[in-house]
Write a protein that holds these residues in place. Sequence first.
Motif, mmCIF file in Angstrom:
data_model
loop_
_atom_site.group_PDB
_atom_site.id
_atom_site.type_symbol
_atom_site.label_atom_id
_atom_site.label_comp_id
_atom_site.label_asym_id
_atom_site.label_seq_id
_atom_site.Cartn_x
_atom_site.Cartn_y
_atom_site.Cartn_z
ATOM 1 N N GLU A 228 39.639 10.351 12.964
ATOM 2 C CA GLU A 228 38.208 10.303 12.900
ATOM 3 C C GLU A 228 37.788 11.708 12.478
ATOM 4 O OE1 GLU A 228 36.118 7.906 12.697
ATOM 5 O OE2 GLU A 228 37.661 6.522 13.176
ATOM 6 N N GLY A 229 38.923 12.792 12.640
ATOM 7 C CA GLY A 229 38.566 14.393 12.627
ATOM 8 C C GLY A 229 38.738 14.677 11.299
ATOM 9 N N ALA A 230 39.089 15.979 11.510
ATOM 10 C CA ALA A 230 39.401 17.030 10.077
ATOM 11 C C ALA A 230 40.712 16.718 9.523
ATOM 12 C CB ALA A 230 39.218 18.381 10.443
ATOM 13 N N ALA A 231 41.261 17.555 8.674
ATOM 14 C CA ALA A 231 42.644 17.402 8.069
ATOM 15 C C ALA A 231 43.755 17.304 9.487
ATOM 16 C CB ALA A 231 42.829 18.579 7.377
ATOM 17 N N VAL A 232 44.680 16.682 8.969
ATOM 18 C CA VAL A 232 45.612 16.395 9.999
ATOM 19 C C VAL A 232 46.893 17.531 9.809
ATOM 20 C CG1 VAL A 232 45.194 13.930 10.295
ATOM 21 C CG2 VAL A 232 46.769 14.561 8.511
ATOM 22 N N THR A 233 47.561 17.533 10.703
ATOM 23 C CA THR A 233 48.584 18.543 10.868
ATOM 24 C C THR A 233 50.000 17.616 10.452
ATOM 25 O OG1 THR A 233 49.356 18.437 13.077
ATOM 26 C CG2 THR A 233 47.574 19.885 12.508
ATOM 27 N N LYS A 234 51.234 18.710 10.096
ATOM 28 C CA LYS A 234 52.360 17.915 9.728
ATOM 29 C C LYS A 234 52.835 17.112 11.049
ATOM 30 C CE LYS A 234 56.619 18.563 7.618
ATOM 31 N NZ LYS A 234 57.468 19.775 6.580
ATOM 32 N N ALA A 235 52.735 17.841 12.086
ATOM 33 C CA ALA A 235 53.070 17.373 13.430
ATOM 34 C C ALA A 235 52.523 15.831 13.902
ATOM 35 C CB ALA A 235 52.874 18.269 14.769
ATOM 36 N N ASN B 191 51.841 9.255 18.056
ATOM 37 C CA ASN B 191 51.683 9.060 16.518
ATOM 38 C C ASN B 191 51.846 7.687 16.267
ATOM 39 O OD1 ASN B 191 50.929 11.655 16.454
ATOM 40 N ND2 ASN B 191 52.839 12.386 15.432
ATOM 41 N N MET B 192 52.732 7.026 17.111
ATOM 42 C CA MET B 192 53.219 5.446 16.598
ATOM 43 C C MET B 192 51.940 4.428 16.397
ATOM 44 S SD MET B 192 56.329 4.756 19.035
ATOM 45 C CE MET B 192 57.913 5.911 18.993
ATOM 46 N N GLY B 193 52.160 4.101 15.236
ATOM 47 C CA GLY B 193 51.078 3.045 14.824
ATOM 48 C C GLY B 193 49.643 3.648 14.006
ATOM 49 N N LYS B 194 49.910 5.013 13.770
ATOM 50 C CA LYS B 194 48.915 5.544 13.375
ATOM 51 C C LYS B 194 49.212 6.353 11.918
ATOM 52 C CE LYS B 194 46.769 6.930 17.879
ATOM 53 N NZ LYS B 194 46.394 7.938 18.608
ATOM 54 N N VAL B 195 50.474 6.322 11.824
ATOM 55 C CA VAL B 195 50.976 7.088 10.479
ATOM 56 C C VAL B 195 51.485 5.706 9.555
ATOM 57 C CG1 VAL B 195 52.803 8.398 9.253
ATOM 58 C CG2 VAL B 195 51.796 9.166 11.686
ATOM 59 N N LEU B 196 50.642 5.720 8.306
ATOM 60 C CA LEU B 196 50.807 4.633 7.382
ATOM 61 C C LEU B 196 51.490 5.532 6.012
ATOM 62 C CD1 LEU B 196 49.923 2.283 5.927
ATOM 63 C CD2 LEU B 196 47.902 3.116 5.485
ATOM 64 N N SER B 197 52.729 4.760 5.690
ATOM 65 C CA SER B 197 53.421 5.247 4.457
ATOM 66 C C SER B 197 53.253 4.250 3.417
ATOM 67 C CB SER B 197 54.873 5.349 4.914
ATOM 68 O OG SER B 197 55.157 6.245 5.691
ATOM 69 N N ILE B 198 52.672 4.647 2.271
ATOM 70 C CA ILE B 198 52.344 3.673 1.077
ATOM 71 C C ILE B 198 53.375 3.944 0.086
ATOM 72 C CG2 ILE B 198 50.748 2.918 -0.513
ATOM 73 C CD1 ILE B 198 48.863 3.454 1.613
ATOM 74 N N ARG B 199 54.191 2.941 -0.496
ATOM 75 C CA ARG B 199 55.147 3.147 -1.616
ATOM 76 C C ARG B 199 54.505 2.310 -2.752
ATOM 77 N NH1 ARG B 199 56.998 0.892 2.501
ATOM 78 N NH2 ARG B 199 57.315 -0.934 1.778
ATOM 79 N N GLU B 200 55.126 2.428 -3.814
ATOM 80 C CA GLU B 200 54.961 1.642 -4.975
ATOM 81 C C GLU B 200 54.660 0.143 -4.452
ATOM 82 O OE1 GLU B 200 55.597 1.087 -9.618
ATOM 83 O OE2 GLU B 200 57.073 1.757 -8.496
ATOM 84 N N ASP B 201 55.603 -0.412 -3.983
ATOM 85 C CA ASP B 201 55.484 -1.957 -3.809
ATOM 86 C C ASP B 201 55.194 -2.257 -2.368
ATOM 87 O OD1 ASP B 201 57.836 -0.946 -2.476
ATOM 88 O OD2 ASP B 201 59.025 -2.342 -3.045
ATOM 89 N N GLY B 202 54.741 -1.524 -1.454
ATOM 90 C CA GLY B 202 54.152 -2.049 -0.106
ATOM 91 C C GLY B 202 53.928 -0.881 0.764
ATOM 92 N N TYR B 203 53.588 -1.299 1.808
ATOM 93 C CA TYR B 203 53.212 -0.265 2.838
ATOM 94 C C TYR B 203 54.068 -0.336 4.274
ATOM 95 C CZ TYR B 203 50.352 -3.658 5.149
ATOM 96 O OH TYR B 203 50.007 -4.810 5.969
ATOM 97 N N SER B 204 53.927 0.491 5.152
ATOM 98 C CA SER B 204 54.679 0.324 6.449
ATOM 99 C C SER B 204 54.115 1.267 7.468
ATOM 100 C CB SER B 204 56.076 0.579 6.283
ATOM 101 O OG SER B 204 56.533 1.925 5.846
ATOM 102 N N PHE B 205 54.151 0.882 8.578
ATOM 103 C CA PHE B 205 53.883 1.537 10.024
ATOM 104 C C PHE B 205 54.947 1.978 10.685
ATOM 105 C CE2 PHE B 205 49.897 -0.610 9.123
ATOM 106 C CZ PHE B 205 48.916 0.399 9.242
ATOM 107 N N PHE B 206 54.959 2.088 11.889
ATOM 108 C CA PHE B 206 56.452 2.454 12.497
ATOM 109 C C PHE B 206 57.279 1.347 12.252
ATOM 110 C CE2 PHE B 206 59.113 2.242 16.350
ATOM 111 C CZ PHE B 206 59.606 3.652 16.292
ATOM 112 N N GLU B 207 57.064 0.143 12.654
ATOM 113 C CA GLU B 207 58.075 -1.029 12.449
ATOM 114 C C GLU B 207 57.586 -2.264 11.874
ATOM 115 O OE1 GLU B 207 59.061 -2.015 16.548
ATOM 116 O OE2 GLU B 207 60.824 -0.195 16.439
ATOM 117 N N ARG C 270 43.510 10.086 6.842
ATOM 118 C CA ARG C 270 43.713 11.438 6.123
ATOM 119 C C ARG C 270 45.086 11.592 5.541
ATOM 120 N NH1 ARG C 270 39.259 14.030 5.385
ATOM 121 N NH2 ARG C 270 37.566 13.841 7.179
ATOM 122 N N ARG C 271 45.165 12.227 4.364
ATOM 123 C CA ARG C 271 46.393 12.282 3.754
ATOM 124 C C ARG C 271 47.213 13.365 4.670
ATOM 125 N NH1 ARG C 271 48.544 10.905 -0.872
ATOM 126 N NH2 ARG C 271 46.792 10.360 -1.946
#
Length: 144
Positions: free
Chosen positions: A48-55, A64-80, A140-141
Amino acid sequence: MPVEPDGGIGDGAGPPEALSADGDPQEEPGTFAPTFPAAIRGKWRATEGAAVTKAQCDGYQQENMGKVLSIREDGYSFFETGGKFIAVSERKPGTIRAVFDTTYADEPTRDELEFSVDPVARTLTVRNFGARERSTTTYRRCPG
């Protein structure tokens, strides 16, 4: 005078291809590419805040589990968990709405999601229209 059945201009070419405002070929519903637009791909973190850090973007850290979203060309993923395209109902350079196969641990599931980038705020909004879970999450990216 012969008539060209393809609607061309004398060279056998068909009518010109329709282009969207950004110069990409327009896609008709039902023919949308089952891929994420380039503006959406990458790593994002729910906040909900400002820019995020690498950590904050390390999806293997407990906080961070369940909060980081990775999006590829063909799909997306969270932790598991994640999803792969089943059908796309809308696709523009910064937005896509689709039904995703979200099957996990042999339990068949699917969700209808919309991913939309705001280039000014530099955020990604994900809306879940699924019957199991209706929600809206802002990301946030992550820094490169």
